[in-house]
Motif scaffolding. Sequence first.
Motif, PDB file in Angstrom:
ATOM      1  N   ALA A  16       0.868  -1.319  -0.153  1.00  0.00           N
ATOM      2  CA  ALA A  16       0.033   0.023   0.056  1.00  0.00           C
ATOM      3  C   ALA A  16       0.899   1.296   0.112  1.00  0.00           C
ATOM      4  O   ALA A  16       0.325   2.419  -0.077  1.00  0.00           O
ATOM      5  CB  ALA A  16      -0.869  -0.036   1.000  1.00  0.00           C
ATOM      6  N   LYS A  18       2.402   2.710  -2.541  1.00  0.00           N
ATOM      7  CA  LYS A  18       2.801   3.451  -3.820  1.00  0.00           C
ATOM      8  C   LYS A  18       1.690   2.627  -4.363  1.00  0.00           C
ATOM      9  O   LYS A  18       0.798   1.778  -4.282  1.00  0.00           O
ATOM     10  CB  LYS A  18       3.843   3.632  -4.203  1.00  0.00           C
ATOM     11  N   ILE A  20      -1.098   1.439  -7.006  1.00  0.00           N
ATOM     12  CA  ILE A  20      -2.697   1.234  -6.957  1.00  0.00           C
ATOM     13  C   ILE A  20      -2.875   0.922  -5.583  1.00  0.00           C
ATOM     14  O   ILE A  20      -4.064   1.206  -4.992  1.00  0.00           O
ATOM     15  CB  ILE A  20      -3.241  -0.089  -7.576  1.00  0.00           C
ATOM     16  N   ILE A  96       4.774  -8.032  -7.691  1.00  0.00           N
ATOM     17  CA  ILE A  96       5.976  -7.702  -8.349  1.00  0.00           C
ATOM     18  C   ILE A  96       5.965  -8.575  -9.876  1.00  0.00           C
ATOM     19  O   ILE A  96       5.399  -9.494  -9.879  1.00  0.00           O
ATOM     20  CB  ILE A  96       7.306  -8.218  -7.546  1.00  0.00           C
ATOM     21  N   THR A 193       1.429   3.847 -13.437  1.00  0.00           N
ATOM     22  CA  THR A 193       2.181   3.672 -12.143  1.00  0.00           C
ATOM     23  C   THR A 193       3.515   3.669 -12.619  1.00  0.00           C
ATOM     24  O   THR A 193       4.026   3.778 -13.591  1.00  0.00           O
ATOM     25  CB  THR A 193       1.817   2.266 -11.399  1.00  0.00           C
ATOM     26  N   VAL A 196       4.719   1.185 -15.168  1.00  0.00           N
ATOM     27  CA  VAL A 196       4.062   1.514 -16.527  1.00  0.00           C
ATOM     28  C   VAL A 196       4.876   2.652 -16.975  1.00  0.00           C
ATOM     29  O   VAL A 196       5.359   2.737 -18.360  1.00  0.00           O
ATOM     30  CB  VAL A 196       2.674   1.591 -16.587  1.00  0.00           C
TER      31      VAL A 196
HETATM   32  P1  NAP Z   1       3.790  -0.784  -7.630  1.00  0.00           P
HETATM   33  O1  NAP Z   1       3.440   0.631  -8.035  1.00  0.00           O
HETATM   34  O2  NAP Z   1       5.087  -1.531  -8.141  1.00  0.00           O
HETATM   35  O3  NAP Z   1       3.649  -1.040  -6.265  1.00  0.00           O
HETATM   36  C1  NAP Z   1       3.900  -2.422  -5.570  1.00  0.00           C
HETATM   37  C2  NAP Z   1       3.533  -2.526  -4.186  1.00  0.00           C
HETATM   38  O4  NAP Z   1       3.717  -3.756  -3.906  1.00  0.00           O
HETATM   39  C3  NAP Z   1       4.392  -1.454  -3.411  1.00  0.00           C
HETATM   40  O5  NAP Z   1       3.594  -0.859  -2.355  1.00  0.00           O
HETATM   41  C4  NAP Z   1       5.459  -2.513  -2.633  1.00  0.00           C
HETATM   42  O6  NAP Z   1       5.956  -2.088  -1.600  1.00  0.00           O
HETATM   43  C5  NAP Z   1       4.602  -3.923  -2.492  1.00  0.00           C
HETATM   44  N1  NAP Z   1       5.264  -4.919  -2.260  1.00  0.00           N
HETATM   45  C6  NAP Z   1       6.217  -5.381  -3.402  1.00  0.00           C
HETATM   46  N2  NAP Z   1       6.760  -6.685  -2.776  1.00  0.00           N
HETATM   47  C7  NAP Z   1       6.194  -6.643  -1.617  1.00  0.00           C
HETATM   48  C8  NAP Z   1       6.366  -7.778  -0.538  1.00  0.00           C
HETATM   49  N3  NAP Z   1       7.281  -8.903  -0.678  1.00  0.00           N
HETATM   50  N4  NAP Z   1       5.435  -7.623   0.608  1.00  0.00           N
HETATM   51  C9  NAP Z   1       4.664  -6.529   0.648  1.00  0.00           C
HETATM   52  N5  NAP Z   1       4.584  -5.472  -0.044  1.00  0.00           N
HETATM   53  C10 NAP Z   1       5.294  -5.625  -1.421  1.00  0.00           C
HETATM   54  O7  NAP Z   1       2.731  -1.706  -8.348  1.00  0.00           O
HETATM   55  P2  NAP Z   1       1.252  -1.399  -8.842  1.00  0.00           P
HETATM   56  O8  NAP Z   1       1.614  -1.106 -10.529  1.00  0.00           O
HETATM   57  O9  NAP Z   1       0.683  -0.461  -7.968  1.00  0.00           O
HETATM   58  O10 NAP Z   1       0.500  -3.035  -8.908  1.00  0.00           O
HETATM   59  C11 NAP Z   1      -0.327  -3.296  -7.600  1.00  0.00           C
HETATM   60  C12 NAP Z   1      -1.033  -4.472  -7.991  1.00  0.00           C
HETATM   61  O11 NAP Z   1      -1.687  -4.423  -9.311  1.00  0.00           O
HETATM   62  C13 NAP Z   1       0.200  -5.755  -8.140  1.00  0.00           C
HETATM   63  O12 NAP Z   1      -0.332  -6.926  -7.838  1.00  0.00           O
HETATM   64  C14 NAP Z   1      -0.010  -5.831  -9.621  1.00  0.00           C
HETATM   65  O13 NAP Z   1       0.718  -7.026 -10.118  1.00  0.00           O
HETATM   66  C15 NAP Z   1      -1.189  -5.279 -10.024  1.00  0.00           C
HETATM   67  N6  NAP Z   1      -1.330  -4.767 -11.488  1.00  0.00           N
HETATM   68  C16 NAP Z   1      -0.858  -3.537 -11.890  1.00  0.00           C
HETATM   69  C17 NAP Z   1      -0.960  -3.396 -13.293  1.00  0.00           C
HETATM   70  C18 NAP Z   1      -0.409  -1.882 -13.613  1.00  0.00           C
HETATM   71  O14 NAP Z   1      -0.546  -1.575 -14.850  1.00  0.00           O
HETATM   72  N7  NAP Z   1       0.299  -1.161 -12.876  1.00  0.00           N
HETATM   73  C19 NAP Z   1      -1.318  -3.946 -14.163  1.00  0.00           C
HETATM   74  C20 NAP Z   1      -2.078  -5.150 -13.702  1.00  0.00           C
HETATM   75  C21 NAP Z   1      -1.997  -5.591 -12.334  1.00  0.00           C
HETATM   76  P3  NAP Z   1       7.411  -1.419  -1.105  1.00  0.00           P
HETATM   77  O15 NAP Z   1       7.706  -0.679  -2.220  1.00  0.00           O
HETATM   78  O16 NAP Z   1       7.133  -1.112   0.303  1.00  0.00           O
HETATM   79  O17 NAP Z   1       8.328  -2.718  -1.181  1.00  0.00           O
END
Ligand code: NAP
Length: 250
Positions: A16, A18, A20, A96, A193, A196
């Motif tokens: 949470a 950063k 989504i 991730i 994000t 992307v």
């Molecule tokens: P993001 O900006 O890279 O953020 C990822 C988040 O996950 C960060 O808050 C990070 O926390 C946390 N995280 C990573 N490893 C972790 C762990 N081992 N334990 C606890 N927290 C962890 O990602 P996002 O793009 O917002 O994506 C969020 C979700 O949406 C993910 O499940 C992703 O697969 C999904 N999603 C995203 C997209 C997209 O286009 N962005 C598309 C489809 C699905 P720290 O920084 O504190 O480590």
Amino acid sequence: MSNSDINGKTALVTGASKGIGKAICLELAQMGVKVAVNYNSSKSEAEQVVQTITDMGGEAFKIHADVSDLEQVNAMVDKVSDEWGGVNILVNNAGIINDGLLMRMSDEAWHRVMGVNLNGTFYCTRATLRHMVRERWGRIINIGSVVGIRGNIGQTNYSSSKAAIIGFTKSLAKEVATRNITVNAVTPGYISTETVAGLSQRQKDTIMTWIPQGKFGNTEDIASMVGYLASERASYVTGQIISVDGGMAI
Ligand code: NAP
């Protein structure tokens, strides 16, 4: 304070700090939900999320755990339960990528992605479910991906983890349906994000040809769907995989 129908409920949002996850925290906080803001490495960003919620008049605290680590997850859920009695709404958002073609994919790249995206969802859900069953109310919202539906070159590990989230969601929805606990998944398309933003212009141009609406989504597009699924308005919605992707999964 919010007059939403889930005002006063408690939520745990993983990943949470950063992107989504952050937008989901702010959406739930606006609905009067108390939010535990989980992070792994981004402590100061998580503090910022808590500060924003506090400034809005909401209630939140940050909590560290690597969701792929069973002991850390159990300690995190115990801490939230000590503070607020338990988790009413769980959002399994932490995720991730570690991309590469399968022929060259390392064991580490496979297991780490599965560990965070799939095992993390399992650990967090199991640890919070007992309280929801006791309360006869709960919401579990898993964040999947369009890639778990369509597949993508270089993402066998990631798409497998996200496809597994779909089976997990449907099976658990059946297990707990009579307990007034709903289990749903939101499958985002390409959302603006950091991940992307880091793509090359060529990659972005190619991806755009896959999206009928011809644009990337915003984190709020996902957060508002999560807010709806968490609310009483969605009490008869369970086991669903809801694409928020500009039509990409069609
Ligand atoms: P993001 O900006 O890279 O953020 C990822 C988040 O996950 C960060 O808050 C990070 O926390 C946390 N995280 C990573 N490893 C972790 C762990 N081992 N334990 C606890 N927290 C962890 O990602 P996002 O793009 O917002 O994506 C969020 C979700 O949406 C993910 O499940 C992703 O697969 C999904 N999603 C995203 C997209 C997209 O286009 N962005 C598309 C489809 C699905 P720290 O920084 O504190 O480590």
